[in-house]
Design a protein around this motif. Structure first.
Motif, mmCIF file in Angstrom:
data_model
loop_
_atom_site.group_PDB
_atom_site.id
_atom_site.type_symbol
_atom_site.label_atom_id
_atom_site.label_comp_id
_atom_site.label_asym_id
_atom_site.label_seq_id
_atom_site.Cartn_x
_atom_site.Cartn_y
_atom_site.Cartn_z
ATOM 1 N N GLU A 154 -9.616 -1.479 5.650
ATOM 2 C CA GLU A 154 -8.874 -1.961 4.236
ATOM 3 C C GLU A 154 -9.767 -1.242 3.102
ATOM 4 O O GLU A 154 -9.103 -0.613 2.256
ATOM 5 C CB GLU A 154 -8.793 -3.352 4.246
ATOM 6 N N LEU A 190 -8.333 2.188 2.866
ATOM 7 C CA LEU A 190 -7.223 2.435 2.413
ATOM 8 C C LEU A 190 -7.364 2.462 0.775
ATOM 9 O O LEU A 190 -6.678 3.015 0.359
ATOM 10 C CB LEU A 190 -6.331 1.209 3.077
ATOM 11 N N SER A 193 -1.351 -1.327 5.446
ATOM 12 C CA SER A 193 -1.277 -0.429 4.342
ATOM 13 C C SER A 193 -1.754 -1.090 2.971
ATOM 14 O O SER A 193 -1.626 -2.324 2.944
ATOM 15 C CB SER A 193 0.363 -0.212 4.195
ATOM 16 N N LYS A 223 1.964 4.815 -1.040
ATOM 17 C CA LYS A 223 1.635 4.015 0.058
ATOM 18 C C LYS A 223 0.431 4.750 0.829
ATOM 19 O O LYS A 223 0.586 5.752 1.012
ATOM 20 C CB LYS A 223 2.885 3.916 1.158
ATOM 21 N N SER A 280 -1.446 4.264 4.521
ATOM 22 C CA SER A 280 -1.487 3.794 5.556
ATOM 23 C C SER A 280 -1.661 4.819 6.541
ATOM 24 O O SER A 280 -2.120 6.042 6.401
ATOM 25 C CB SER A 280 -0.035 3.085 5.724
ATOM 26 N N HIS A 339 3.180 5.251 11.772
ATOM 27 C CA HIS A 339 3.334 3.944 12.611
ATOM 28 C C HIS A 339 3.645 4.367 13.984
ATOM 29 O O HIS A 339 3.977 3.447 15.051
ATOM 30 C CB HIS A 339 4.440 3.159 11.892
ATOM 31 N N SER A 384 6.214 -3.288 4.824
ATOM 32 C CA SER A 384 5.273 -3.437 3.860
ATOM 33 C C SER A 384 5.758 -2.873 2.690
ATOM 34 O O SER A 384 5.341 -3.254 1.481
ATOM 35 C CB SER A 384 4.057 -2.731 4.500
#
Length: 708
Positions: A279, A282, A418, A439, A441, A444, A501
Motif C-alpha cells: 500500500e 501504491l 489500489s 488509478k 494498481s 488484474h 475499486s
C-alpha cells in the motif's frame, strides 16, 4: 456465424434420423468466451442443446435454452441440455465477463430460425401446401386450414436434406423470452442430485490434499513422509510443483495424513513482505503521471483559475474470491491420454495447460465440466487442474485433488488492491469543471504475461481501468491515468474485475463534490447527464447518458430519494455504466446503531437491454448486492511476513442472512434489441451507494475499505 452447409448441418451416423445443427461464434475480443455449439432434434421430438457456457449460479443453463426454444418454437418441457466438452470444434468454451447471453443471443436465434424454416419447408412438401400457410408451435408444424399437425421429430430426416437458409427470418414477438421462468436444474440442486466438482466419483478414485508453502513464492526444502504414511487410509506421499501431496482412500485420511507431514519450507524471495508495504508503494507511485487514458479540456488553465480545488485519496484492499465450493479437480492419466472432471470456468484453458504439462496434444485431454459452486473469476485459472494432473501422473491412478477452505483463502488469485488519487475543481455555482482520477494498481490479469508494448499502450490501460476513464458526466476538463505497480502476489480477475475499486472512488468522490458545492447528489448527476452529447465516446466505449439518466430517475423514485429521514439514518446513491452497455443505479438506506452500520434496504434500477428471464436478473442483482456489501462491510485479505493471514469465513467474513437487507429490483430498458450482461455490472455501484448513505447518516466519509 458461419452459415456454410458443411459447418451448419450434418446427419448423425445413426441412420441419419436426427437433425443436427452447429454454429460457430468467433470472439470479438480476448475477453469473449463465445462457444461453438450444436442443436439436435431427435425423431422423438426432444431438442438437445449442447451448452458451452458454464453454470455457476447465474442461470445460464436456463436462459440459453429459453432463447433456443423461443426462436425454434420448441416445446420448453422437452429441451435437454448437454455440457459441451473442449474439442477441435468446441473452442472458446467457458464463462466470464458477463458475456454468455450477450454473445449467444444472435447465434442461437439464427440457428434456431434456420432450423424452423427447414422444418416448415419439409412439412410443406409432405402436406403439399405452401410454407406460408403453416405455423409452428411447441414442437409442431401446423396447417390451420386442414387441422393437420406434424411433429418436429417426424420431419427431421426430410429437413436435414434441404438447402440451408442463408437469411432466416427471426421472430418479432416473443412468448417465452421475457417471462419469469424457473431454473431447469433448480430441483436437482436443492435435492442434492446435481453434480458439482466435489461430487464427482469415478471407479478406483483416490483423494489428495496438498501442503503448500505458507509464504507466497516459497518452496519445499525437505520433508519426511513417515508419520503421514502411518495414518490409516494414506496410500502415498509425493512432491509436486506446488507442495507435497498426501494421497489416500478418502478425503479425511488425506487431510489427517497431511497434518502428520514433517516439512521444512524455504521462505521464498519475499519473506518479510506485507500488504501494508505494498500500500505504501501504491501511495508513493500515486505522485507519478502514469499512462494517460483520457484527456479532455484545458486542465492547466482551470487549475490556475483560483477556483475551489477538492482532493481525496481512496484505498481498496486485497480480496479473495472465496467461493462456497473450494477448488478441486479429478484427473486420470493413462495410456497417453488424460481425463479431467473439473468445476472450471475455462475448460479450453484447462485442456491446453494440462496437455502442455503432460507433453501431449490437446485432443488427448478430455475435460468434463461440472456445475460450479461459485466462480467469480477464480475458476478462470487452471492451477488446481494442474495439481490434479501432476498427482495423477505420479501415482498412475485417478485422483481428486481438493483444496481446504484455508488453501482456497490463502493460495488462490486475489483481487488487486489500489489507490485512487482524485482531484476536482468547482466553479462559483458548485459545478465541477475539472475532474482528475489516477488509478494506481497492478494488472488484474497478472497471471497472464503482460508484453512490453502493453505496458505503454493507452488502450490496454483503459481496458484495465473501467470506472476511471469512462466517467459519464459532462465536465469541462477530464484527465484520467493508470499507474502500474507490480507485485509478486498472484492476481486474477474478481467479480466485476477492474470496476469495483474505480467506481467506489469515482462515485464517492462525486458525492463529496455535491456536498462541497451545496448541491443534491442526484440532481447534480442528472444535470451533468443532460448535457450534450448524448453519447459519450470513451476509448472504444460509447456511453448513453439518457439511459443512465433513466435508471437514476427510476431508482430515485422507487427509493424515495429526497425524503427526510430520522437522525441516525441515511440514504445514499450511486450509478455506473458497465462495459459501455449495462446501466445500474442503487439507492441504499442505512441506520447507524452504536457505532455500527445496519443496511436496511437496497433499491436497484437496471437497464441490461432486452430481458430473457426476469428471475435471473433479480437473482444476479441480489447476488451482486450481497457480494459488494460483504466487501465493504466485512473482511479483506491482509499479508504479513509473506503469509496471507485469513484462513476461513471466520476471519474473511461475508454478509450473513440476518444482515442481508431488503433488496428491490426494477428492470428498465427491456425494449432494447438485444440483452447485455448482468452478473458483473451489479457489483460496482453498490459500495459507493453504501458509503454515501453512511455519510448521510453519520457525517463521516469512508475513503478506505473495508469498514471492518
Amino acid at each position: 456465424m458461419t452459415l456454410t452447409r458443411r459447418a451448419f448441418l450434418e446427419l448423425t451416423a445413426a441412420g441419419g434420423s436426427a437433425l443436427v445443427l452447429g454454429f460457430d461464434v468467433f470472439a470479438q475480443a480476448a475477453t469473449d468466451f463465445a462457444p461453438n455449439a450444436w442443436v439436435r432434434i431427435d425423431p422423438n421430438g426432444v431438442v438437445t442443446l449442447t451448452v458451452g457456457k458454464v453454470e455457476m449460479g447465474q442461470g445460464v443453463r436456463t436462459s440459453l435454452p429459453m432463447i433456443l426454444a423461443e426462436e425454434l418454437d420448441a416445446d420448453w418441457e422437452r429441451i435437454q441440455l448437454v455440457q459441451g466438452m473442449p474439442s477441435a470444434k468446441l473452442r472458446g468454451l467457458g464463462t466470464g465477463g458477463s458475456y454468455s447471453i450477450r454473445a449467444m443471443w444472435m447465434p442461437l436465434r439464427n440457428a434456431a430460425a434456420a432450423a424452423r424454416e427447414m422444418l416448415v419447408s419439409a412439412a410443406a412438401s409432405k402436406l403439399g401446401v405452401e410454407p406460408a400457410s403453416l405455423r409452428t408451435e411447441k414442437g409442431f408444424v401446423i396447417h390451420d386450414a386442414t387441422g393437420q399437425r406434424l411433429s418436429y421429430g417426424e420431419l427431421t430426416t426430410a429437413a436435414a436434406k434441404l438447402p440451408l437458409p442463408q437469411s432466416p427470418k427471426l421472430k418479432e414477438k416473443f412468448t417465452l423470452v421475457g417471462k419469469r421462468t424457473k431454473r431447469i436444474e433448480g430441483q436437482s440442486i436443492v435435492s442434492g442430485k446435481a453434480v458439482y466438482g466435489l461430487d464427482v466419483r469415478i471407479p478406483d478414485m483416490l483423494y489428495a490434499s496438498i501442503e503448500r508453502p505458507p509464504k507466497i513464492g516459497g518452496g519445499v526444502r525437505r520433508f519426511d513422509a513417515a508419520k503421514a504414511k502411518q495414518v490409516a487410509g494414506v496410500i502415498d506421499v509425493v512432491q509436486v510443483s506446488r507442495g507435497v501431496a498426501v494421497i489416500a482412500r478418502d478425503s479425511w485420511a488425506a487431510l489427517r495424513g497431511r497434518e502428520a507431514l514433517q516439512i521444512e519450507f524455504d521462505n521464498g524471495p519475499h519473506p518479510a513482505w506485507s500488504s501494508e508495504e505494498y500500500e505504501q508503494q501504491l501511495f508513493e507511485a500515486a505522485a507519478k503521471d502514469g499512462i494517460s487514458t483520457r484527456t479532455a479540456g484545458d486542465s492547466k488553465t482551470i487549475l490556475g483559475s483560483g477556483k475551489q480545488v477538492i482532493e481525496a485519496d481512496y484505498v481498496y484492499p486485497f480480496y479473495a474470491h472465496a467461493p462456497v465450493e473450494p477448488m478441486n479437480t479429478v484427473a486420470h492419466v493413462h495410456d497417453g491420454l488424460c481425463e479431467i472432471w473439473s468445476s472450471t470456468q475455462a475448460p479450453n484453458d484447462v485442456q491446453d495447460r494440462c496437455a502442455q504439462l503432460l507433453g501431449i496434444a490437446p485432443e488427448k485431454v478430455s475435460v468434463h465440466t461440472t456445475l460450479v459452486g461459485g466462480g467469480f473469476g477464480r475458476r478462470l485459472g487452471w492451477d488446481y487442474a494442474l495439481d490434479a494432473v501432476e498427482v495423477a501422473k505420479a501415482i498412475g491412478k485417478p485422483v481428486m485433488v481438493f483444496w481446504s477452505r484455508a488453501d482456497d483463502m490463502q493460495h488462490g488469485y486475489f483481487q488487486a488492491p489500489s489507490v485512487h488519487r482524485m482531484k476536482a475543481v468547482l466553479d462559483e455555482d458548485g459545478l465541477p469543471v475539472l475532474w482528475h482520477h489516477r488509478k494506481v494498481s497492478t494488472y488484474h490479469n497478472a497471471r497472464r504475461q503482460v508484453t512490453s508494448a502493453q505496458l505503454q499502450d493507452p488502450e490496454y490501460h483503459r481496458g484495465v481501468s473501467w470506472g476511471v476513464y469512462d466517467v459519464p458526466y459532462a465536465i469541462g476538463a477530464i484527465e484520467t491515468a493508470y499507474v502500474y505497480v507490480p507485485t509478486h502476489v498472484p492476481i486474477g480477475p474478481w467479480r466485476a474485475v477492474f470496476a469495483p475499486s474505480s467506481v467506489f472512488a469515482r462515485e464517492t468522490f462525486f458525492d463529496e463534490l455535491a456536498v462541497a458545492g451545496k448541491r443534491d447528489p442526484l440532481k447534480l448527476r442528472l444535470d451533468l447527464l443532460a448535457a450534450a452529447p448524448e453519447i459519450v465516446e470513451a476509448g472504444s466505449l460509447k456511453i448513453s447518458r439518457p439511459r443512465l439518466r433513466r435508471v437514476l430517475e427510476t431508482v430515485a423514485a422507487k427509493g424515495r430519494w429526497g425524503e427526510k429521514l430520522p437522525k441516525g439514518r441515511g440514504r445514499g446513491l450511486a450509478c455506473n455504466v458497465y462495459d459501455g452497455v449495462t446501466h445500474v443505479a442503487y439507492v441504499v438506506d442505512v441506520t447507524a446503531v452504536k457505532g455500527k452500520i445496519r443496511v436496511d434496504k437496497v433499491v436497484c434500477a437496471i437497464d441490461c437491454g432486452l430481458v430473457v428471464n426476469p428471475i435471473g436478473i433479480e437473482q444476479q442483482v441480489e447476488g451482486g448486492v450481497i457480494w459488494g456489501l460483504s466487501s465493504a462491510l466485512k473482511g479483506a485479505i491482509t499479508i504479513r511476513d509473506g503469509i496471507v493471514q485469513q484462513k476461513s469465513f471466520a476471519d474473511f467474513e461475508v454478509l450473513r442472512m440476518n444482515e442481508t437487507p431488503l433488496i428491490e429490483t426494477h428492470i428498465v430498458g427491456a425494449d432494447a434489441p438485444s440483452p447485455y450482461g448482468v452478473g458483473e455490472p451489479t457489483v460496482a455501484p453498490i459500495v459507493p451507494a453504501l458509503v454515501n448513505a453512511i455519510y448521510a447518516a453519520t457525517g463521516k466519509r469512508v475513503r478506505r475499505l473495508p469498514l471492518a
